[in-house]
Motif scaffolding. Structure first.
Motif, PDB file in Angstrom:
ATOM      1  N   ASP A   1       0.827  -1.202   0.000  1.00 48.45           N
ATOM      2  CA  ASP A   1       0.000   0.000   0.000  1.00 48.45           C
ATOM      3  C   ASP A   1       0.866   1.258   0.000  1.00 48.45           C
ATOM      4  O   ASP A   1       2.090   1.204   0.059  1.00 48.45           O
ATOM      5  CB  ASP A   1      -0.922  -0.016   1.221  1.00 48.45           C
ATOM      6  CG  ASP A   1      -1.840  -1.241   1.242  1.00 48.45           C
ATOM      7  OD1 ASP A   1      -2.283  -1.670   0.158  1.00 48.45           O
ATOM      8  OD2 ASP A   1      -2.092  -1.779   2.345  1.00 48.45           O
ATOM      9  N   HIS A   2       0.174   2.411  -0.088  1.00 49.16           N
ATOM     10  CA  HIS A   2       0.832   3.731  -0.037  1.00 49.16           C
ATOM     11  C   HIS A   2       1.808   3.916  -1.198  1.00 49.16           C
ATOM     12  O   HIS A   2       2.881   4.500  -1.047  1.00 49.16           O
ATOM     13  CB  HIS A   2       1.551   3.933   1.301  1.00 49.16           C
ATOM     14  CG  HIS A   2       0.699   3.641   2.488  1.00 49.16           C
ATOM     15  ND1 HIS A   2      -0.454   4.333   2.768  1.00 49.16           N
ATOM     16  CD2 HIS A   2       0.815   2.697   3.467  1.00 49.16           C
ATOM     17  CE1 HIS A   2      -1.015   3.851   3.864  1.00 49.16           C
ATOM     18  NE2 HIS A   2      -0.269   2.860   4.307  1.00 49.16           N
ATOM     19  N   THR A   3       1.424   3.388  -2.358  1.00 52.61           N
ATOM     20  CA  THR A   3       2.187   3.626  -3.577  1.00 52.61           C
ATOM     21  C   THR A   3       1.319   4.458  -4.520  1.00 52.61           C
ATOM     22  O   THR A   3       0.204   4.859  -4.181  1.00 52.61           O
ATOM     23  CB  THR A   3       2.601   2.302  -4.245  1.00 52.61           C
ATOM     24  OG1 THR A   3       1.433   1.600  -4.681  1.00 52.61           O
ATOM     25  CG2 THR A   3       3.387   1.424  -3.277  1.00 52.61           C
ATOM     26  N   ALA A   4       1.825   4.726  -5.723  1.00 57.41           N
ATOM     27  CA  ALA A   4       1.051   5.506  -6.692  1.00 57.41           C
ATOM     28  C   ALA A   4       1.490   5.136  -8.095  1.00 57.41           C
ATOM     29  O   ALA A   4       2.609   4.664  -8.315  1.00 57.41           O
ATOM     30  CB  ALA A   4       1.228   7.004  -6.463  1.00 57.41           C
ATOM     31  N   ALA A   5       0.583   5.362  -9.031  1.00 57.53           N
ATOM     32  CA  ALA A   5       0.899   5.226 -10.451  1.00 57.53           C
ATOM     33  C   ALA A   5       0.809   6.602 -11.098  1.00 57.53           C
ATOM     34  O   ALA A   5      -0.087   7.398 -10.778  1.00 57.53           O
ATOM     35  CB  ALA A   5      -0.069   4.269 -11.128  1.00 57.53           C
ATOM     36  N   VAL A   6       1.728   6.885 -11.990  1.00 56.16           N
ATOM     37  CA  VAL A   6       1.688   8.127 -12.750  1.00 56.16           C
ATOM     38  C   VAL A   6       0.725   7.934 -13.913  1.00 56.16           C
ATOM     39  O   VAL A   6       0.903   7.028 -14.731  1.00 56.16           O
ATOM     40  CB  VAL A   6       3.088   8.505 -13.258  1.00 56.16           C
ATOM     41  CG1 VAL A   6       3.034   9.790 -14.076  1.00 56.16           C
ATOM     42  CG2 VAL A   6       4.053   8.658 -12.084  1.00 56.16           C
ATOM     43  N   ARG A   7      -0.294   8.759 -13.976  1.00 57.84           N
ATOM     44  CA  ARG A   7      -1.316   8.601 -15.010  1.00 57.84           C
ATOM     45  C   ARG A   7      -0.812   8.981 -16.398  1.00 57.84           C
ATOM     46  O   ARG A   7      -1.288   8.419 -17.396  1.00 57.84           O
ATOM     47  CB  ARG A   7      -2.540   9.464 -14.672  1.00 57.84           C
ATOM     48  CG  ARG A   7      -3.216   9.120 -13.347  1.00 57.84           C
ATOM     49  CD  ARG A   7      -4.365  10.075 -13.103  1.00 57.84           C
ATOM     50  NE  ARG A   7      -4.914   9.989 -11.766  1.00 57.84           N
ATOM     51  CZ  ARG A   7      -5.923   9.215 -11.410  1.00 57.84           C
ATOM     52  NH1 ARG A   7      -6.490   8.425 -12.309  1.00 57.84           N
ATOM     53  NH2 ARG A   7      -6.380   9.210 -10.172  1.00 57.84           N
ATOM     54  N   ASP A   8       0.138   9.908 -16.464  1.00 56.31           N
ATOM     55  CA  ASP A   8       0.652  10.372 -17.756  1.00 56.31           C
ATOM     56  C   ASP A   8       2.059  10.933 -17.525  1.00 56.31           C
ATOM     57  O   ASP A   8       2.211  12.096 -17.164  1.00 56.31           O
ATOM     58  CB  ASP A   8      -0.269  11.448 -18.333  1.00 56.31           C
ATOM     59  CG  ASP A   8       0.126  11.863 -19.751  1.00 56.31           C
ATOM     60  OD1 ASP A   8       1.302  11.681 -20.116  1.00 56.31           O
ATOM     61  OD2 ASP A   8      -0.753  12.371 -20.473  1.00 56.31           O
TER      62      ASP A   8
END
Length: 427
Positions: A194-201
């Motif tokens: 958890d506490h991660t992220a994906a770059v949308r663009d």
């Protein structure tokens, strides 16, 4: 010679843009240089992952036993072109020296220091509107080609993460069915961090950083740097296709091209242009689904066995993979794109596949998976920030802070840091 700025930053990938923005906001006059617009290189082509889970170095004890599976067979993820074999063998020799427990833990700690506050760092760099638009916070879900939960949870990668406080949890088959309705789970074990992220663009993220930088008073110039001119222990200017430019300070953040710009000397700074690939598929319907009842918002699907990453982005579904060793400028392997699409078909057999685009580019990689973030020992006004390999999106905010700290201090304590330029000189 009159100075054009307090600082010239060479390279407008994610590291250069984040660093230039931070320095400009801190009151320095910054000129950002690049031969291409931001987001044209590895920062554009990456898998879009950011978070504290990026603490596992490429070279670990027993690395040599993994080589056959990495180089051959249906799970092959490393490709060596014949013309690059001599350079790849030299690189392998250095990497194998790094594949011991002490070095692995040293690299883990360095990566943790750089990545453990990646999400907070991006919130600091971006305004709330840009953060919401460009990043999808959630969990990185990993597939493990194993039917034993105990074997997965005692694996080296998960143990290394746990040692620095990054928790991993096993996901139930029911949770996977709810979050990935079209996935062929194939009896595999799935985990989440958890506490991660994906770059949308990624391209839009780089352009947003550049716009924030310009709005803060910074200047960006299309310029191909060719040489840093050293005299009496200082960089006096940078020369290139736009003439000679000068500043009081310089930051070298040019990715895999950085090693060619380093001042000549006895410093040994191993860096290789490791090629990666991705394809973009049309997003005809959602691939990932939130499951509030399970407390899971998947943002990235990572395959720990095949070394592939699937990320939903604004422009489609990105499937990334491979580490290829080839001369920069040599043509792409078309079969790599096809293999990525076949991999996606295996995991999501019922999902329509319309390939929108394909890309390959060069990651600036080091033998110990740690970047170089350090003042150059032969040039007191040159700070280096390159070599982030697969982890540029996670490492950019903290790298910008470290460069700022070096910029503000004349001491040499960074020479003893995990990111020292001198750490391979006596190898």
């Amino acid at each position: 010679m009159s100075h054009m700025a307090d600082c010239i930053v060479i390279g407008s990938g994610v590291i250069g843009c984040a660093t230039a923005l931070r320095l400009q906001r801190e009151g320095h006059s910054v000129l950002l240089l690049d031969a291409e617009r931001p987001g044209a290189g590895a920062s554009f082509g990456n898998a879009g992952m950011a978070g504290p889970n990026a603490v596992v170095p490429m070279a670990t004890p027993g690395f040599w036993r993994q080589l056959p599976a990495l180089l051959f067979g249906d799970r092959k993820s490393v490709i060596v072109r014949p013309h690059a074999l001599p350079a790849a063998l030299r690189w392998l020799r250095i990497s194998l020296k790094m594949a011991n427990e002490a070095q692995m833990l040293h690299s883990r700690d360095g990566l943790h220091a750089l990545h453990h506050q990646a999400i907070e760092g991006w919130r600091e760099l971006l305004d709330e509107e840009a953060w919401t638009r460009l990043l999808r916070p959630g969990s990185t879900v990993s597939r493990h080609q194993s039917t034993s939960a105990e074997a997965v949870m005692t694996s080296l990668a998960i143990r290394l993460r746990a040692q620095v406080g990054v928790a991993t949890r096993i996901l139930s088959p029911a949770t996977i069915s709810r979050c990935f309705t079209e996935l062929d789970a194939d009896g595999s074990i799935f985990t989440a961090v958890d506490h991660t992220a994906a770059v949308r663009d990624p391209a839009a993220l780089l352009e947003t950083l550049r716009q924030h930088f310009i709005a803060a008073g910074g200047r960006w110039q299309r310029y191909r740097a060719e040489r840093l001119v050293l005299n009496d222990g200082l960089i006096h200017s940078v020369t290139g296709d736009g003439g000679r430019l000068s500043a009081q300070h310089y930051v070298l953040a040019a990715g895999h091209a950085s090693s060619s710009l380093l001042p000549a000397g006895n410093l040994h700074v191993p860096l290789i242009a490791e090629r990666g690939y991705h394809i973009m598929l049309e997003r005809s319907r959602p691939l990932f689904n939130d499951s509030p009842q399970d407390g899971l918002t998947p943002c990235v699907l990572h395959d720990a066995s095949h070394k592939c990453v699937i990320t939903e982005m604004s422009g489609g579904i990105r499937v990334s993979g491979f580490a290829e060793y080839a001369h920069p400028g040599s043509p792409a392997r078309r079969d790599c794109y096809d293999r990525l699409e076949r991999y996606f078909r295996q995991r999501f057999p019922r999902y329509p596949r319309v390939r929108l685009s394909q890309w390959y580019g060069h990651r600036p990689s080091t033998p110990d998976s740690l970047p170089y973030i350090d003042r150059h020992p032969a040039a007191a006004n040159l700070i280096c920030a390159f070599g982030h390999g697969h982890y540029g999106m996670s490492g950019a905010p903290a790298t910008a802070r470290r460069v700022s700290d070096l910029f503000a201090s004349a001491d040499d304590s960074a020479a003893q840091s995990p990111f020292s330029l001198r750490r391979f000189t006596d190898e």
